[in-house]
Write a protein that holds these residues in place. Structure first.
Motif, PDB file in Angstrom:
ATOM      1  N   GLY A 123      97.694 -59.302 -41.584  1.00  0.00           N
ATOM      2  CA  GLY A 123      98.165 -60.663 -41.789  1.00  0.00           C
ATOM      3  C   GLY A 123      98.274 -61.439 -40.501  1.00  0.00           C
ATOM      4  N   ILE A 124      98.708 -62.683 -40.634  1.00  0.00           N
ATOM      5  CA  ILE A 124      98.962 -63.525 -39.466  1.00  0.00           C
ATOM      6  C   ILE A 124     100.226 -64.346 -39.726  1.00  0.00           C
ATOM      7  CG2 ILE A 124      96.516 -63.671 -38.864  1.00  0.00           C
ATOM      8  CD1 ILE A 124      96.486 -66.531 -39.898  1.00  0.00           C
ATOM      9  N   GLN A 132      93.906 -69.974 -32.855  1.00  0.00           N
ATOM     10  CA  GLN A 132      94.930 -69.267 -32.083  1.00  0.00           C
ATOM     11  C   GLN A 132      94.914 -67.774 -32.392  1.00  0.00           C
ATOM     12  OE1 GLN A 132      98.977 -70.481 -32.823  1.00  0.00           O
ATOM     13  NE2 GLN A 132      99.776 -69.411 -31.030  1.00  0.00           N
ATOM     14  N   THR A 133      94.687 -67.421 -33.658  1.00  0.00           N
ATOM     15  CA  THR A 133      94.620 -66.009 -34.024  1.00  0.00           C
ATOM     16  C   THR A 133      93.517 -65.303 -33.253  1.00  0.00           C
ATOM     17  OG1 THR A 133      95.444 -66.490 -36.258  1.00  0.00           O
ATOM     18  CG2 THR A 133      94.310 -64.390 -35.926  1.00  0.00           C
ATOM     19  N   ASN A 179     101.427 -55.928 -34.470  1.00  0.00           N
ATOM     20  CA  ASN A 179     102.165 -55.728 -35.713  1.00  0.00           C
ATOM     21  C   ASN A 179     101.767 -56.739 -36.779  1.00  0.00           C
ATOM     22  OD1 ASN A 179     103.590 -53.452 -34.973  1.00  0.00           O
ATOM     23  ND2 ASN A 179     105.369 -54.578 -34.239  1.00  0.00           N
ATOM     24  N   ALA A 180     101.552 -57.979 -36.374  1.00  0.00           N
ATOM     25  CA  ALA A 180     101.114 -58.982 -37.345  1.00  0.00           C
ATOM     26  C   ALA A 180      99.722 -58.649 -37.881  1.00  0.00           C
ATOM     27  CB  ALA A 180     101.119 -60.364 -36.705  1.00  0.00           C
ATOM     28  N   LEU A 181      98.805 -58.368 -36.994  1.00  0.00           N
ATOM     29  CA  LEU A 181      97.415 -58.166 -37.394  1.00  0.00           C
ATOM     30  C   LEU A 181      97.184 -56.859 -38.137  1.00  0.00           C
ATOM     31  CD1 LEU A 181      95.560 -59.464 -34.194  1.00  0.00           C
ATOM     32  CD2 LEU A 181      95.900 -60.673 -36.358  1.00  0.00           C
ATOM     33  N   ALA A 217      99.263 -72.720 -40.908  1.00  0.00           N
ATOM     34  CA  ALA A 217      98.388 -73.570 -40.104  1.00  0.00           C
ATOM     35  C   ALA A 217      96.917 -73.233 -40.308  1.00  0.00           C
ATOM     36  CB  ALA A 217      98.756 -73.435 -38.623  1.00  0.00           C
ATOM     37  N   SER A 218      96.642 -72.074 -40.889  1.00  0.00           N
ATOM     38  CA  SER A 218      95.261 -71.609 -41.090  1.00  0.00           C
ATOM     39  C   SER A 218      94.737 -71.917 -42.489  1.00  0.00           C
ATOM     40  CB  SER A 218      95.202 -70.099 -40.859  1.00  0.00           C
ATOM     41  OG  SER A 218      96.067 -69.427 -41.780  1.00  0.00           O
TER      42      SER A 218
END
Length: 274
Positions: A123-124, A132-133, A179-181, A217-218
């Protein structure tokens, strides 16, 4: 023009992957593949899975993002993390081409952007744009491919910081990105991750929601991810959830980037949840 297929978590189920590729290539012999990570672990043939996907990547037909199990393999192989009882990594760790495979694995990307689609393993954060990701993913990739990559592995474990801040620095910053990705499921509207709940959408802790249901934002980019097997296949205008629980006795799923065609293979149960 070759069709590109996103493929969900393999987790060492090499036979099912071969069957899926064969099914796709009956009509699309030049197909390209983008894997959502977790190429290895829990299934019975992690070594065969890794070799097959590496060969496809070297041939210019595939790429994969890194998942949490792939990072776990790198940590176990380098004595940074102990193997768990459910691991099925010994065939890789004892393979004659072990170092070649591990070196190839640590050079894989954390995120892939292609034709207004963004592929990540988990996730993001809601405040991250697709641009940004990719930039933040590159920060992790640079460290993982650099001479101090083992230091990154030593410092990537832990649940804090659980909330993204643009001014995070050092290993706190890299850990939060990783951790997010590779681990995110539920998140709060102000960008705090929950690491306890692993069940379906109805199991969201109070104050949390599936990360992809938050205002993000994505939203103009189609996000593609695996990791969350209890979700199953989800197809929305700007979202594709790919992990259909191959290793748990579900299916292995491929979704075509161009037209959303779904190709699936039934999978025998290799592991029992819990």
């Amino acid at each position: 023009m070759a069709i590109t297929y996103f493929i969900g978590d393999i987790q060492g189920c090499a036979d099912q992957l071969q069957s899926l590729l064969k099914k796709i290539e009956q009509t699309e012999p030049d197909a390209q593949y983008l894997f959502a990570g977790d190429l290895v672990n829990r299934g019975p043939k992690s070594l065969a899975s890794l070799r097959l996907i590496r060969d496809l990547q070297i041939a210019g037909r595939a790429e994969s993002v890194l998942g949490n199990h792939d990072l776990h393999l790198l940590a176990v192989a380098n004595g940074i993390r102990k193997a768990s009882r459910s691991d099925t990594l010994d065939d890789i760790l004892q393979a004659p081409d072990r170092e070649e495979l591990l070196d190839w694995l640590r050079h894989r990307p954390m995120a892939i952007s292609q034709h207004q689609h963004l592929l990540i393993h988990a996730g993001i954060f809601p405040q991250w744009s697709a641009k940004q990701t990719m930039k933040l993913a590159h920060e992790v990739e640079t460290q993982l491919r650099g001479k101090h990559w083992l230091d990154l592995l030593r410092n990537m474990y832990g649940n804090t910081p659980a909330q993204w801040q643009d001014d995070l620095e050092g290993y706190d910053r890299l850990r939060c990105i990783i951790n997010a990705l590779t681990r995110m499921r539920f998140c709060s509207a102000d960008g705090v991750m929950d690491f306890d709940s692993k069940d379906g959408l109805e199991s969201a802790p109070q104050g949390f929601a599936p990360w992809f249901d938050l205002s993000r934002a994505s939203e103009k980019t189609t996000l593609v991810f695996g990791h969350w097997s209890t979700l199953g296949l989800i197809l929305r205008d700007n979202l594709i959830s790919l992990d259909t629980g191959c290793v748990w006795g579900g299916k292995l799923t491929a979704v075509a980037l161009e037209d959303r065609q779904v190709v699936q293979i039934d999978c025998p149960q290799q592991q029992k949840p819990g």
